[in-house]
Design an enzyme around this catalytic site. Structure first.
Site, PDB file in Angstrom:
ATOM      1  NE  ARG A  25      16.554 -34.737 -60.984  1.00 35.51           N
ATOM      2  CZ  ARG A  25      15.975 -35.912 -60.765  1.00 35.51           C
ATOM      3  NH1 ARG A  25      14.678 -35.970 -60.567  1.00 35.51           N
ATOM      4  NH2 ARG A  25      16.687 -37.017 -60.743  1.00 35.51           N
ATOM      5  NE  ARG A  43      10.867 -27.432 -41.411  1.00 36.05           N
ATOM      6  CZ  ARG A  43       9.767 -27.700 -40.732  1.00 36.05           C
ATOM      7  NH1 ARG A  43       8.882 -28.551 -41.235  1.00 36.05           N
ATOM      8  NH2 ARG A  43       9.553 -27.144 -39.554  1.00 36.05           N
ATOM      9  NE  ARG A  86       6.563 -34.864 -59.489  1.00 31.76           N
ATOM     10  CZ  ARG A  86       7.753 -35.361 -59.144  1.00 31.76           C
ATOM     11  NH1 ARG A  86       8.730 -34.552 -58.780  1.00 31.76           N
ATOM     12  NH2 ARG A  86       7.970 -36.656 -59.159  1.00 31.76           N
ATOM     13  CG  ASP A 202      13.427 -43.810 -61.809  1.00 32.14           C
ATOM     14  OD1 ASP A 202      12.383 -44.495 -61.872  1.00 32.14           O
ATOM     15  OD2 ASP A 202      13.732 -43.119 -60.814  1.00 32.14           O
TER      16      ASP A 202
END
Length: 242
Positions: A25, A43, A86, A202
């Protein structure tokens, strides 16, 4: 200065960062920017930089859960980032805010373990008001439902034998549940920077996700697209007021 976990140099970062859980994303978000380039993939932390309407923006993935995400937030702030937004997904607490809706988080319930090791029990996890307003205005300019309010942050994704009190938080007025916002808001408060969050819903929080979770639907994909553009637009709005 090299940030040892993100594996990027602080001088390559901008004051504005959009963060998300999924490294892929992050790539999608970066594709919306002009002159975007990938700096590192270490990572779960994938870092891009680019610009939108001339404003430099950093995009970084932080993985799943508060502890790993906190590492990302801390290093970004150490590297000079002053505003963090975020972009994520969450489970809804209400049929009035169905999957495909957007929620701008004004504050987060600290039902995860990370922040308990950083601040006292009663310390709130609260978003920056200017970031919230910029996100809400930007999201309201898109097609689809958008709400702003309290979200819940917890560690567990799938249910175990202990019952999480979703019903109580729903009755108290929380809108959605996810896994990283409380850490973002507490760390931003500790380090003196601004933070906000917008999530695409979602599914429903009180469902058995092992049986019904499917974020790969058209309605969710459209909501994610809306929140990405809302976050980018919010950065532009905040920069214009700086």
């Amino acid at each position: 200065m090299l940030l040892p976990i993100l594996q990027v140099h602080s001088e390559d970062l901008s004051p504005y960062a959009i963060v998300c859980g999924d490294p892929f994303r992050a790539e999608v978000i970066a594709s919306k920017l002009d002159n975007s380039k990938e700096l590192a993939f270490s990572r779960e932390y994938r870092t891009f930089v680019g610009e939108f309407q001339g404003v430099p923006i950093t995009v970084v993935s932080h993985g799943v859960g508060s502890p790993g995400a906190a590492v990302c937030f801390e290093e970004l702030i150490k590297g000079g980032v002053k505003t963090l937004i975020r972009v994520g997904t969450a489970g809804s607490y209400s049929a009035d805010v169905p999957p495909g809706s957007l929620v701008v988080s004004t504050a987060a319930v600290r039902e995860e373990g990370l922040t308990r090791q950083l601040v006292p029990h009663g310390f709130p996890a609260v978003a920056d008001l200017d970031v919230v307003q910029a996100l809400y205005e930007a999201a309201s300019e898109t097609d689809g439902l958008v709400r702003k309010g309290i979200t819940v942050t917890l560690d567990a994704f799938f249910q175990g034998v202990e019952e999480f009190p979703h019903r109580k938080y729903k009755q108290a007025g929380a809108l959605a549940v996810e896994m990283e916002i409380a850490a973002l808001y507490v760390i931003a408060s500790l380090r003196g920077v601004r933070a906000g969050a917008i999530v695409a819903l979602d599914g429903y929080a009180d469902a058995d996700l092992r049986e019904v979770y499917d974020p790969h639907t058209d309605v969710v994909s459209q909501a994610v697209e809306r929140e990405i553009m809302s976050a980018i637009s919010a950065v532009i709005k905040l920069h214009a007021k700086a």
